[in-house]
Motif scaffolding. Structure first.
Motif, PDB file in Angstrom:
ATOM      1  N   ALA A   2      41.712 -44.787 -27.811  1.00 62.54           N
ATOM      2  CA  ALA A   2      41.540 -44.431 -26.398  1.00 62.54           C
ATOM      3  C   ALA A   2      40.210 -43.700 -26.188  1.00 62.54           C
ATOM      4  N   TYR A   3      39.796 -43.684 -24.940  1.00 65.56           N
ATOM      5  CA  TYR A   3      38.527 -43.058 -24.554  1.00 65.56           C
ATOM      6  C   TYR A   3      38.789 -42.008 -23.484  1.00 65.56           C
ATOM      7  N   TRP A   4      38.006 -40.938 -23.526  1.00 66.13           N
ATOM      8  CA  TRP A   4      38.241 -39.777 -22.667  1.00 66.13           C
ATOM      9  C   TRP A   4      36.923 -39.251 -22.125  1.00 66.13           C
ATOM     10  N   LEU A   5      37.060 -38.383 -21.130  1.00 67.26           N
ATOM     11  CA  LEU A   5      35.919 -37.603 -20.647  1.00 67.26           C
ATOM     12  C   LEU A   5      36.376 -36.156 -20.570  1.00 67.26           C
ATOM     13  N   MET A   6      35.551 -35.255 -21.115  1.00 68.61           N
ATOM     14  CA  MET A   6      35.915 -33.846 -21.168  1.00 68.61           C
ATOM     15  C   MET A   6      34.764 -33.017 -20.622  1.00 68.61           C
ATOM     16  N   LYS A   7      35.092 -32.145 -19.662  1.00 66.56           N
ATOM     17  CA  LYS A   7      34.071 -31.341 -18.985  1.00 66.56           C
ATOM     18  C   LYS A   7      33.932 -29.974 -19.636  1.00 66.56           C
ATOM     19  N   SER A   8      32.688 -29.519 -19.684  1.00 69.84           N
ATOM     20  CA  SER A   8      32.430 -28.142 -20.093  1.00 69.84           C
ATOM     21  C   SER A   8      31.213 -27.637 -19.339  1.00 69.84           C
ATOM     22  N   GLU A   9      31.247 -26.368 -18.997  1.00 71.53           N
ATOM     23  CA  GLU A   9      30.062 -25.769 -18.387  1.00 71.53           C
ATOM     24  C   GLU A   9      29.090 -25.424 -19.506  1.00 71.53           C
ATOM     25  N   PRO A  10      27.863 -25.949 -19.444  1.00 69.51           N
ATOM     26  CA  PRO A  10      26.939 -25.723 -20.564  1.00 69.51           C
ATOM     27  C   PRO A  10      26.612 -24.242 -20.781  1.00 69.51           C
ATOM     28  N   ASP A  11      26.731 -23.430 -19.749  1.00 66.63           N
ATOM     29  CA  ASP A  11      26.536 -21.988 -19.952  1.00 66.63           C
ATOM     30  C   ASP A  11      27.612 -21.401 -20.856  1.00 66.63           C
ATOM     31  N   VAL A  12      28.767 -22.061 -20.888  1.00 64.45           N
ATOM     32  CA  VAL A  12      29.876 -21.592 -21.726  1.00 64.45           C
ATOM     33  C   VAL A  12      29.834 -22.294 -23.085  1.00 64.45           C
ATOM     34  N   TYR A  13      29.748 -23.625 -23.055  1.00 64.30           N
ATOM     35  CA  TYR A  13      29.669 -24.398 -24.305  1.00 64.30           C
ATOM     36  C   TYR A  13      29.040 -25.747 -23.985  1.00 64.30           C
ATOM     37  N   SER A  14      27.908 -26.030 -24.610  1.00 64.00           N
ATOM     38  CA  SER A  14      27.133 -27.226 -24.284  1.00 64.00           C
ATOM     39  C   SER A  14      27.161 -28.242 -25.422  1.00 64.00           C
ATOM     40  N   PRO A  25      37.234 -26.225 -31.562  1.00 64.06           N
ATOM     41  CA  PRO A  25      38.452 -26.345 -30.741  1.00 64.06           C
ATOM     42  C   PRO A  25      38.083 -26.378 -29.256  1.00 64.06           C
ATOM     43  N   TRP A  26      38.686 -27.290 -28.507  1.00 60.31           N
ATOM     44  CA  TRP A  26      38.386 -27.406 -27.068  1.00 60.31           C
ATOM     45  C   TRP A  26      39.296 -26.430 -26.319  1.00 60.31           C
ATOM     46  N   ASP A  27      38.940 -25.162 -26.402  1.00 60.91           N
ATOM     47  CA  ASP A  27      39.877 -24.147 -25.895  1.00 60.91           C
ATOM     48  C   ASP A  27      39.647 -23.827 -24.430  1.00 60.91           C
ATOM     49  N   PHE A  49      33.573 -38.678 -23.923  1.00 57.14           N
ATOM     50  CA  PHE A  49      32.288 -38.249 -23.379  1.00 57.14           C
ATOM     51  C   PHE A  49      32.281 -36.737 -23.206  1.00 57.14           C
ATOM     52  N   PHE A  50      31.142 -36.139 -23.477  1.00 58.53           N
ATOM     53  CA  PHE A  50      30.920 -34.714 -23.198  1.00 58.53           C
ATOM     54  C   PHE A  50      30.205 -34.648 -21.856  1.00 58.53           C
ATOM     55  N   TYR A  51      30.801 -33.943 -20.906  1.00 63.71           N
ATOM     56  CA  TYR A  51      30.289 -33.873 -19.528  1.00 63.71           C
ATOM     57  C   TYR A  51      29.908 -32.436 -19.215  1.00 63.71           C
ATOM     58  N   HIS A  52      28.713 -32.243 -18.691  1.00 65.40           N
ATOM     59  CA  HIS A  52      28.270 -30.913 -18.277  1.00 65.40           C
ATOM     60  C   HIS A  52      28.562 -30.710 -16.798  1.00 65.40           C
ATOM     61  N   SER A  53      29.434 -29.753 -16.497  1.00 68.37           N
ATOM     62  CA  SER A  53      29.689 -29.399 -15.097  1.00 68.37           C
ATOM     63  C   SER A  53      28.999 -28.080 -14.778  1.00 68.37           C
ATOM     64  N   ASN A  54      28.829 -27.826 -13.488  1.00 71.79           N
ATOM     65  CA  ASN A  54      28.175 -26.582 -13.043  1.00 71.79           C
ATOM     66  C   ASN A  54      26.855 -26.359 -13.774  1.00 71.79           C
ATOM     67  N   ALA A  55      26.077 -27.442 -13.882  1.00 69.19           N
ATOM     68  CA  ALA A  55      24.832 -27.381 -14.631  1.00 69.19           C
ATOM     69  C   ALA A  55      23.663 -27.754 -13.718  1.00 69.19           C
ATOM     70  N   SER A 134      39.577 -31.686 -15.575  1.00 66.00           N
ATOM     71  CA  SER A 134      38.539 -31.432 -16.574  1.00 66.00           C
ATOM     72  C   SER A 134      38.660 -32.323 -17.806  1.00 66.00           C
ATOM     73  N   ILE A 135      39.798 -33.003 -17.947  1.00 65.03           N
ATOM     74  CA  ILE A 135      39.942 -33.990 -19.020  1.00 65.03           C
ATOM     75  C   ILE A 135      40.618 -35.198 -18.410  1.00 65.03           C
ATOM     76  N   MET A 136      40.026 -36.360 -18.629  1.00 64.98           N
ATOM     77  CA  MET A 136      40.613 -37.560 -18.033  1.00 64.98           C
ATOM     78  C   MET A 136      40.355 -38.772 -18.918  1.00 64.98           C
ATOM     79  N   PRO A 137      41.229 -39.776 -18.814  1.00 64.21           N
ATOM     80  CA  PRO A 137      41.004 -40.996 -19.582  1.00 64.21           C
ATOM     81  C   PRO A 137      39.875 -41.818 -18.982  1.00 64.21           C
ATOM     82  N   VAL A 138      39.227 -42.587 -19.839  1.00 58.47           N
ATOM     83  CA  VAL A 138      38.158 -43.500 -19.424  1.00 58.47           C
ATOM     84  C   VAL A 138      38.538 -44.889 -19.933  1.00 58.47           C
ATOM     85  N   ALA A 139      38.423 -45.887 -19.079  1.00 56.17           N
ATOM     86  CA  ALA A 139      38.722 -47.255 -19.504  1.00 56.17           C
ATOM     87  C   ALA A 139      37.627 -47.756 -20.450  1.00 56.17           C
TER      88      ALA A 139
END
Length: 150
Positions: A2-14, A25-27, A49-55, A134-139
């Motif tokens: 399976a494929y996913w997309l996971m968001k993180s704010e780069p100021d927190v973890y990039s 760990p994706w805490d 995918f690693f996604y940068h939000s609030n960036a 903040s975490i979702m499946p990707v086709a």
DNA sequence: GCCAACGTTGGC
DNA sequence: GCCAACGTTGGC
């Protein structure tokens, strides 16, 4: 797989932090739907995918692999953590996570604006109005297409 | 910094 | 079970 997309704010973890650390760990996930994806559906070897939000530049910045089975997020028990959850407890932990491992950093950011502009990606939850998940499946076809956009 | 969208909480 | 109030997310 399976494929996913996971968001993180780069100021927190990039993506650079993950490239340096290799595995992490994706805490801090405190949304039940996102937790359920990690706890119930992710498998070791899945890709995300690693996604940068609030960036400064919002978008997809690289790829990673799911590197562990789910386990309790230790930050929920840590009073000093901003992710501490007083309503959780070791006898009834609410929040689970998986480890992720660095796979690649894109040569450029595939921006949210580009993703929104691509009609073939209109079904992605990411590009739909009001999306906050903040975490979702990707086709797979979306995954393959986005890799070609880099 | 603003604000729309969304999720959670808690009174009833 | 409803729903108003509140807090958070996240793009801009």
């Amino acid at each position: 797989m399976a494929y996913w997309l996971m968001k993180s704010e780069p100021d927190v973890y990039s993506i650079d932090d993950l490239e340096r650390d290799g595995r992490e760990p994706w805490d801090g996930i405190r949304n039940y739907q996102a937790r359920n994806f990690m706890r119930d559906e992710m498998k070791v070897g899945d890709k995300a995918f690693f996604y940068h939000s609030n960036a400064d530049t919002v978008g997809i910045v690289g790829t990673m692999t799911i590197a562990s089975t789910p386990y309790d997020d230790p930050t929920q028990f840590d009073k000093k953590s901003k992710y501490f959850d007083a309503k959780s407890g070791k006898d009834k932990p609410r929040w689970q996570l998986v480890d992720v491992a660095f796979e690649s950093k894109f040569s450029r950011v595939v921006t949210l604006a580009e993703l929104k502009a691509n009609p073939k990606l209109a079904d992605m939850r990411l590009v739909q109005k009001g999306n906050r998940l903040s975490i979702m499946p990707v086709a797979k076809k979306e995954w393959d297409l986005i890799l070609k956009m880099v």
